[in-house]
Enzyme design. Structure first.
Site, PDB file in Angstrom:
ATOM      1  N   PRO A   2      -9.540   9.774   6.973  1.00 17.97           N
ATOM      2  CA  PRO A   2     -10.101   9.966   5.628  1.00 17.97           C
ATOM      3  C   PRO A   2     -10.184   8.706   4.760  1.00 17.97           C
ATOM      4  O   PRO A   2      -9.181   8.473   4.406  1.00 17.97           O
ATOM      5  CB  PRO A   2      -9.992  11.207   5.047  1.00 17.97           C
ATOM      6  CG  PRO A   2      -8.943  11.969   5.981  1.00 17.97           C
ATOM      7  CD  PRO A   2      -8.209  10.845   6.727  1.00 17.97           C
ATOM      8  N   GLU A   3     -11.329   8.159   4.515  1.00 18.53           N
ATOM      9  CA  GLU A   3     -11.216   6.994   3.367  1.00 18.53           C
ATOM     10  C   GLU A   3     -11.531   7.501   2.020  1.00 18.53           C
ATOM     11  O   GLU A   3     -11.877   9.012   1.928  1.00 18.53           O
ATOM     12  CB  GLU A   3     -12.235   5.966   3.792  1.00 18.53           C
ATOM     13  CG  GLU A   3     -11.804   5.176   5.316  1.00 18.53           C
ATOM     14  CD  GLU A   3     -12.189   4.006   5.521  1.00 18.53           C
ATOM     15  OE1 GLU A   3     -12.477   3.227   4.644  1.00 18.53           O
ATOM     16  OE2 GLU A   3     -12.100   3.654   6.778  1.00 18.53           O
ATOM     17  N   LYS A  52      -6.549   7.719  -1.531  1.00 17.23           N
ATOM     18  CA  LYS A  52      -6.762   8.742  -0.612  1.00 17.23           C
ATOM     19  C   LYS A  52      -5.806   9.703  -0.767  1.00 17.23           C
ATOM     20  O   LYS A  52      -5.585  10.573   0.056  1.00 17.23           O
ATOM     21  CB  LYS A  52      -6.080   8.036   0.717  1.00 17.23           C
ATOM     22  CG  LYS A  52      -6.873   6.884   1.318  1.00 17.23           C
ATOM     23  CD  LYS A  52      -6.176   6.212   2.200  1.00 17.23           C
ATOM     24  CE  LYS A  52      -7.293   5.086   2.848  1.00 17.23           C
ATOM     25  NZ  LYS A  52      -6.563   4.178   3.851  1.00 17.23           N
ATOM     26  N   ASN A 203      -9.911   1.479   7.233  1.00 18.59           N
ATOM     27  CA  ASN A 203     -10.293   0.552   8.304  1.00 18.59           C
ATOM     28  C   ASN A 203     -11.733   0.254   8.028  1.00 18.59           C
ATOM     29  O   ASN A 203     -12.137  -0.793   8.353  1.00 18.59           O
ATOM     30  CB  ASN A 203      -9.701   0.885   9.287  1.00 18.59           C
ATOM     31  CG  ASN A 203      -9.227  -0.304  10.410  1.00 18.59           C
ATOM     32  OD1 ASN A 203      -9.060  -1.188   9.730  1.00 18.59           O
ATOM     33  ND2 ASN A 203      -9.352   0.105  11.625  1.00 18.59           N
ATOM     34  N   ARG A 296      -3.449  -2.590  12.628  1.00 18.68           N
ATOM     35  CA  ARG A 296      -4.714  -1.812  12.626  1.00 18.68           C
ATOM     36  C   ARG A 296      -6.083  -2.862  13.071  1.00 18.68           C
ATOM     37  O   ARG A 296      -5.627  -3.971  12.944  1.00 18.68           O
ATOM     38  CB  ARG A 296      -4.995  -1.631  11.042  1.00 18.68           C
ATOM     39  CG  ARG A 296      -4.038  -0.639  10.511  1.00 18.68           C
ATOM     40  CD  ARG A 296      -3.891   0.767  10.995  1.00 18.68           C
ATOM     41  NE  ARG A 296      -5.277   1.574  11.042  1.00 18.68           N
ATOM     42  CZ  ARG A 296      -5.653   1.992   9.741  1.00 18.68           C
ATOM     43  NH1 ARG A 296      -4.971   2.169   8.898  1.00 18.68           N
ATOM     44  NH2 ARG A 296      -6.867   2.716  10.072  1.00 18.68           N
TER      45      ARG A 296
END
Ligand SMILES: [Zn+2]
Length: 306
Positions: A2-3, A52, A203, A296
């Protein structure tokens, strides 16, 4: 993962359905039994998101800090207040879970017509923390962090985090982000993901913000003009606001009505570069590239962002 927009939406859901109410707390799985005991029976007094991380405050002083990480999720159920007329309450945020029926009035992911079942449902699976009021229940599974803190400890955590556009003064946040980027000889793609530089970007937003700025992800923070860094902050403010309002990481502006509907339905229609490796850039037609940066996936257009 989750962003930031998701965590703000979770905080809003707690604000609507839990804050101001006495909460029964338990740890059906047992791993947070001692922590749950500290807050059990207290009234929730605040729900805050910073980047976050989620902070829930309880009457008398204790807070619970939660970081969902990659596998964590909240499932809400019961009589959930919607954010505004016509908007749906949140059923579940975080990692997708196929085995559990999620109920929130009539909104159930993948199961929209489910009957309202007995309330509360028995906890299913590894529920670290269950929060229960007379009307609503929230089950937390698989978080990276779930711990009880006092107010001073919360303040220390918050101070260690980079600015969040929706927390505190937005202009001051811009200065803090500028300060934390402009002297660093680190690629901007990594700085945007560093939660001590700026909060809430993951991301998806990282890739999209860099494309929107037509910025080479490998450019070092220290080499960027001040105005470029300020522009990144302002764009993050803009995108986060949309994300919180819609629940989706919509990063293409000025969509017509049809394209907007498609983007809501289909993640592939939502983004400039994220998960579009090998596909033609929406602007120049060059194939989008994916490379690994600090383990990533980083997506960008080698032509537009050079
Ligand atoms: Zn391009």
């Amino acid at each position: 993962v989750p962003e930031g927009h998701s965590v703000h939406r979770i905080a809003q859901q707690f604000g609507r359905s839990f804050v101001g109410r006495a909460v029964r707390a338990s740890s059906p799985q047992g791993r947070f039994a001692a922590g749950a005991q500290v807050i059990d029976g207290r009234t929730m007094t605040a729900a805050r998101a910073v980047g976050k991380q989620l902070f829930l405050e309880f009457d008398g002083g204790p807070w619970v800090r939660i970081h969902l990480g990659i596998y964590g999720a909240w499932d809400f159920a019961g009589d959930l207040a919607a954010s505004s007329p016509g908007s749906k309450p949140l059923a579940s945020i975080g990692a997708p879970r196929r085995t559990r029926v999620r109920m929130a009035e009539r909104e159930v992911e993948g199961c929209p017509d489910a009957e309202l079942e007995a309330f509360p449902l028995e906890p299913v699976g590894q529920v670290r923390l269950r929060l229960l009021t007379e009307k609503a229940v929230a089950d937390l599974r698989g978080p990276t962090t779930c711990e009880v803190l006092d107010a001073a400890e919360v303040e220390r955590v918050v101070q260690s985090l980079g600015p969040d556009p929706l927390v505190g003064d937005v202009a001051a946040g811009e200065e803090r982000m500028l300060e934390r980027i402009c002297a660093r000889r680190v690629p901007i793609s990594l700085l945007l993901m560093d939660q001590s530089v700026v909060s809430g970007i993951g991301n998806v937003y990282r890739a999209e913000i860099l494309f929107r700025a037509r910025l080479d992800p490998h450019a070092l923070g220290a080499t960027l003009p001040e105005e470029v860094i300020r522009g990144l902050w302002r764009d993050w403010c803009h995108l986060l606001t949309i994300g919180v309002a819609t629940g989706h990481m919509l990063t293409i502006d000025d969509l017509d009505d049809d394209a907007y509907e498609r983007a809501l339905r289909d993640p592939a229609e939502r983004h400039w570069v994220y998960k579009r490796e090998g596909l033609p850039c929406r602007i120049c037609g060059t194939h989008i590239v994916m490379e690994l940066a600090a383990a990533r996936k980083l997506y960008y257009c080698p032509n537009c962002q050079s």
